[in-house]
Scaffold this motif. Sequence first.
Motif, PDB file in Angstrom:
ATOM      1  N   LYS A 142      19.446 -65.907  27.796  1.00  0.00           N
ATOM      2  CA  LYS A 142      19.627 -66.534  26.484  1.00  0.00           C
ATOM      3  C   LYS A 142      18.707 -67.748  26.314  1.00  0.00           C
ATOM      4  CE  LYS A 142      23.348 -68.884  25.781  1.00  0.00           C
ATOM      5  NZ  LYS A 142      23.909 -70.051  25.569  1.00  0.00           N
ATOM      6  N   ASN A 143      18.512 -68.488  27.401  1.00  0.00           N
ATOM      7  CA  ASN A 143      17.803 -69.767  27.281  1.00  0.00           C
ATOM      8  C   ASN A 143      16.301 -69.726  27.529  1.00  0.00           C
ATOM      9  OD1 ASN A 143      20.064 -71.303  26.581  1.00  0.00           O
ATOM     10  ND2 ASN A 143      20.687 -71.479  28.734  1.00  0.00           N
ATOM     11  N   ALA A 144      15.821 -68.671  28.179  1.00  0.00           N
ATOM     12  CA  ALA A 144      14.396 -68.681  28.520  1.00  0.00           C
ATOM     13  C   ALA A 144      13.769 -67.292  28.494  1.00  0.00           C
ATOM     14  CB  ALA A 144      14.202 -69.288  29.911  1.00  0.00           C
ATOM     15  N   THR A 145      12.467 -67.285  28.301  1.00  0.00           N
ATOM     16  CA  THR A 145      11.679 -66.075  28.500  1.00  0.00           C
ATOM     17  C   THR A 145      11.269 -66.081  29.963  1.00  0.00           C
ATOM     18  OG1 THR A 145      10.821 -66.157  26.245  1.00  0.00           O
ATOM     19  CG2 THR A 145       9.516 -64.932  27.854  1.00  0.00           C
ATOM     20  N   LEU A 146      11.372 -64.944  30.612  1.00  0.00           N
ATOM     21  CA  LEU A 146      10.966 -64.878  32.015  1.00  0.00           C
ATOM     22  C   LEU A 146       9.506 -64.465  32.105  1.00  0.00           C
ATOM     23  CD1 LEU A 146      13.986 -62.978  33.638  1.00  0.00           C
ATOM     24  CD2 LEU A 146      13.605 -65.450  33.472  1.00  0.00           C
ATOM     25  N   VAL A 147       8.786 -65.133  32.955  1.00  0.00           N
ATOM     26  CA  VAL A 147       7.392 -64.773  33.171  1.00  0.00           C
ATOM     27  C   VAL A 147       7.267 -64.303  34.620  1.00  0.00           C
ATOM     28  CG1 VAL A 147       5.003 -65.577  33.110  1.00  0.00           C
ATOM     29  CG2 VAL A 147       6.681 -66.541  31.519  1.00  0.00           C
ATOM     30  N   GLY A 148       7.001 -63.041  34.798  1.00  0.00           N
ATOM     31  CA  GLY A 148       6.930 -62.469  36.146  1.00  0.00           C
ATOM     32  C   GLY A 148       5.487 -62.338  36.601  1.00  0.00           C
ATOM     33  N   ALA A 149       5.104 -63.182  37.536  1.00  0.00           N
ATOM     34  CA  ALA A 149       3.749 -63.115  38.089  1.00  0.00           C
ATOM     35  C   ALA A 149       3.716 -62.016  39.143  1.00  0.00           C
ATOM     36  CB  ALA A 149       3.373 -64.457  38.703  1.00  0.00           C
ATOM     37  N   THR A 150       2.777 -61.102  39.002  1.00  0.00           N
ATOM     38  CA  THR A 150       2.715 -60.016  39.974  1.00  0.00           C
ATOM     39  C   THR A 150       2.137 -60.508  41.290  1.00  0.00           C
ATOM     40  OG1 THR A 150       0.630 -59.339  39.007  1.00  0.00           O
ATOM     41  CG2 THR A 150       2.578 -58.072  38.395  1.00  0.00           C
ATOM     42  N   ARG A 151       2.759 -60.048  42.333  1.00  0.00           N
ATOM     43  CA  ARG A 151       2.307 -60.382  43.678  1.00  0.00           C
ATOM     44  C   ARG A 151       1.830 -59.101  44.315  1.00  0.00           C
ATOM     45  NH1 ARG A 151       6.667 -64.312  46.664  1.00  0.00           N
ATOM     46  NH2 ARG A 151       5.016 -65.204  47.896  1.00  0.00           N
ATOM     47  N   PRO A 152       0.851 -59.204  45.204  1.00  0.00           N
ATOM     48  CA  PRO A 152       0.346 -57.992  45.850  1.00  0.00           C
ATOM     49  C   PRO A 152       1.465 -57.221  46.540  1.00  0.00           C
ATOM     50  CG  PRO A 152      -0.856 -59.939  46.580  1.00  0.00           C
ATOM     51  CD  PRO A 152       0.190 -60.409  45.654  1.00  0.00           C
ATOM     52  N   GLY A 153       1.367 -55.928  46.486  1.00  0.00           N
ATOM     53  CA  GLY A 153       2.346 -55.096  47.173  1.00  0.00           C
ATOM     54  C   GLY A 153       3.645 -54.946  46.428  1.00  0.00           C
ATOM     55  N   TYR A 154       3.703 -55.463  45.236  1.00  0.00           N
ATOM     56  CA  TYR A 154       4.948 -55.341  44.498  1.00  0.00           C
ATOM     57  C   TYR A 154       4.811 -54.359  43.350  1.00  0.00           C
ATOM     58  CZ  TYR A 154       9.269 -56.214  42.177  1.00  0.00           C
ATOM     59  OH  TYR A 154      10.494 -56.019  41.601  1.00  0.00           O
ATOM     60  N   ILE A 168      21.533 -56.597  30.159  1.00  0.00           N
ATOM     61  CA  ILE A 168      21.328 -57.916  29.556  1.00  0.00           C
ATOM     62  C   ILE A 168      19.963 -57.911  28.874  1.00  0.00           C
ATOM     63  CG2 ILE A 168      21.019 -60.385  30.053  1.00  0.00           C
ATOM     64  CD1 ILE A 168      22.880 -59.949  32.493  1.00  0.00           C
ATOM     65  N   ASP A 169      19.897 -58.563  27.728  1.00  0.00           N
ATOM     66  CA  ASP A 169      18.666 -58.539  26.947  1.00  0.00           C
ATOM     67  C   ASP A 169      17.687 -59.621  27.428  1.00  0.00           C
ATOM     68  OD1 ASP A 169      16.853 -57.885  25.036  1.00  0.00           O
ATOM     69  OD2 ASP A 169      17.881 -58.941  23.402  1.00  0.00           O
ATOM     70  N   PHE A 170      17.057 -59.352  28.559  1.00  0.00           N
ATOM     71  CA  PHE A 170      16.066 -60.304  29.094  1.00  0.00           C
ATOM     72  C   PHE A 170      14.754 -60.166  28.344  1.00  0.00           C
ATOM     73  CE2 PHE A 170      18.783 -60.024  32.873  1.00  0.00           C
ATOM     74  CZ  PHE A 170      18.820 -61.353  33.256  1.00  0.00           C
ATOM     75  N   HIS A 171      14.130 -61.290  28.106  1.00  0.00           N
ATOM     76  CA  HIS A 171      12.784 -61.286  27.566  1.00  0.00           C
ATOM     77  C   HIS A 171      11.855 -61.494  28.739  1.00  0.00           C
ATOM     78  CE1 HIS A 171      11.770 -61.994  23.163  1.00  0.00           C
ATOM     79  NE2 HIS A 171      12.782 -61.147  23.234  1.00  0.00           N
ATOM     80  N   VAL A 172      11.056 -60.517  29.088  1.00  0.00           N
ATOM     81  CA  VAL A 172      10.184 -60.665  30.253  1.00  0.00           C
ATOM     82  C   VAL A 172       8.731 -60.430  29.872  1.00  0.00           C
ATOM     83  CG1 VAL A 172       9.807 -60.001  32.656  1.00  0.00           C
ATOM     84  CG2 VAL A 172      12.039 -59.645  31.625  1.00  0.00           C
ATOM     85  N   ILE A 173       7.884 -61.304  30.325  1.00  0.00           N
ATOM     86  CA  ILE A 173       6.449 -61.113  30.162  1.00  0.00           C
ATOM     87  C   ILE A 173       5.870 -61.003  31.566  1.00  0.00           C
ATOM     88  CG2 ILE A 173       4.286 -62.158  29.363  1.00  0.00           C
ATOM     89  CD1 ILE A 173       5.953 -63.732  27.305  1.00  0.00           C
ATOM     90  N   TYR A 174       5.178 -59.916  31.839  1.00  0.00           N
ATOM     91  CA  TYR A 174       4.553 -59.781  33.156  1.00  0.00           C
ATOM     92  C   TYR A 174       3.132 -60.314  33.093  1.00  0.00           C
ATOM     93  CZ  TYR A 174       8.595 -57.107  34.418  1.00  0.00           C
ATOM     94  OH  TYR A 174       9.884 -56.752  34.666  1.00  0.00           O
ATOM     95  N   LEU A 175       2.773 -60.971  34.143  1.00  0.00           N
ATOM     96  CA  LEU A 175       1.484 -61.624  34.199  1.00  0.00           C
ATOM     97  C   LEU A 175       0.758 -61.148  35.442  1.00  0.00           C
ATOM     98  CD1 LEU A 175       0.571 -63.962  32.287  1.00  0.00           C
ATOM     99  CD2 LEU A 175       1.113 -65.499  34.166  1.00  0.00           C
ATOM    100  N   GLU A 176      -0.418 -60.571  35.229  1.00  0.00           N
ATOM    101  CA  GLU A 176      -1.186 -60.123  36.391  1.00  0.00           C
ATOM    102  C   GLU A 176      -1.909 -61.314  36.994  1.00  0.00           C
ATOM    103  OE1 GLU A 176      -2.928 -56.870  37.334  1.00  0.00           O
ATOM    104  OE2 GLU A 176      -1.292 -55.642  36.558  1.00  0.00           O
ATOM    105  N   VAL A 177      -1.480 -61.732  38.146  1.00  0.00           N
ATOM    106  CA  VAL A 177      -2.155 -62.833  38.825  1.00  0.00           C
ATOM    107  C   VAL A 177      -3.031 -62.209  39.910  1.00  0.00           C
ATOM    108  CG1 VAL A 177      -1.828 -64.923  40.186  1.00  0.00           C
ATOM    109  CG2 VAL A 177      -0.271 -64.410  38.323  1.00  0.00           C
ATOM    110  N   PRO A 178      -4.309 -62.565  39.933  1.00  0.00           N
ATOM    111  CA  PRO A 178      -5.224 -61.965  40.912  1.00  0.00           C
ATOM    112  C   PRO A 178      -4.647 -62.001  42.332  1.00  0.00           C
ATOM    113  CG  PRO A 178      -6.359 -63.595  39.555  1.00  0.00           C
ATOM    114  CD  PRO A 178      -4.941 -63.582  39.107  1.00  0.00           C
ATOM    115  N   ALA A 179      -4.926 -60.950  43.024  1.00  0.00           N
ATOM    116  CA  ALA A 179      -4.358 -60.727  44.352  1.00  0.00           C
ATOM    117  C   ALA A 179      -4.244 -61.977  45.217  1.00  0.00           C
ATOM    118  CB  ALA A 179      -5.182 -59.674  45.074  1.00  0.00           C
ATOM    119  N   LEU A 180      -3.077 -62.543  45.211  1.00  0.00           N
ATOM    120  CA  LEU A 180      -2.821 -63.711  46.044  1.00  0.00           C
ATOM    121  C   LEU A 180      -1.629 -63.423  46.937  1.00  0.00           C
ATOM    122  CD1 LEU A 180      -3.308 -66.893  43.871  1.00  0.00           C
ATOM    123  CD2 LEU A 180      -4.136 -66.519  46.171  1.00  0.00           C
ATOM    124  N   ALA A 181      -1.899 -63.146  48.196  1.00  0.00           N
ATOM    125  CA  ALA A 181      -0.802 -62.795  49.103  1.00  0.00           C
ATOM    126  C   ALA A 181      -0.250 -64.025  49.816  1.00  0.00           C
ATOM    127  CB  ALA A 181      -1.274 -61.759  50.114  1.00  0.00           C
TER     128      ALA A 181
END
Length: 224
Positions: A142-154, A168-181
């Motif tokens: 309810k209070n926030a948009t989730l920003v999911g940074a992609t991690r290698p291997g996920y 649950i009505d989550f607001h999620v934005i996926y963000l491709e972050v360059p391969a950082l393990a």
Amino acid sequence: MEQERFDLPQLGQDSSRTYRLGIMGGTFDPIHNGHLVAAEQAYDDLNLDLVVFMPAGSPAFKQGKKIASGEDRYAMTLLATSDNPHFVASRFEVDRPGITYTSETLRLLKEHYPQNVELYFITGADAIADIVRWNNSASIAKNATLVGATRPGYNLDKAAGAIDSSGIDFHVIYLEVPALAISSSYLRERVAKGQSLRYLTPDSVTGYLHKHQLYGAKAGKYAR
Ligand code: ATP
Ligand code: MG
């Protein structure tokens, strides 16, 4: 809430516009370039006004594990973010007694800021799948948009599936972050073995953790 009790940045002054505040939560034990790159990319890609780094006081999922003190983790976070004008380190979670729940942090932030401030909670995509199990996750949604940074291997399917089945009505934005393990665990292992941390975290953080002999660092031995 009295503003002066908290070291939160001022935001929302101009009521004719919307502000976007990024919140980077984590144990930051220690903070590393993976955290910093993910936050910087979220700032850019999502047009955030600021990103606040909040080391957790007592993380719910790290109970019983030995972690560096909140003071040390905050100090390293402050050092790592100090040269970036749109990064801010905050004691907001470190100073809160008891287990740190993200739901509570977001609720308090929502209460603190005017309505024209939107919250973006930045987290690793791996953590997104767990969020549905977090304390009071409906309130997070309810209070926030989730920003999911992609991690290698996920694999993002797992996060998407977990969100879908949560009901649950989550607001999620996926963000491709360059391969950082990079991970904090990897840094801790390296410190204990006397290996270099150069380019994995800012040198100021490396200096601090050696000076304070964290993670088995040998006094005086700046292995970098
Ligand atoms: P540990 O190895 O001790 O679990 P960590 O590196 O995962 O530490 P945390 O403090 O647990 O660090 O992470 C804080 C947040 O940053 C989490 O949401 C995590 O998913 C995210 N994160 C951590 N490392 C990266 C990375 N390399 N790239 C993108 N996001 C990351
Ligand atoms: Mg982690």
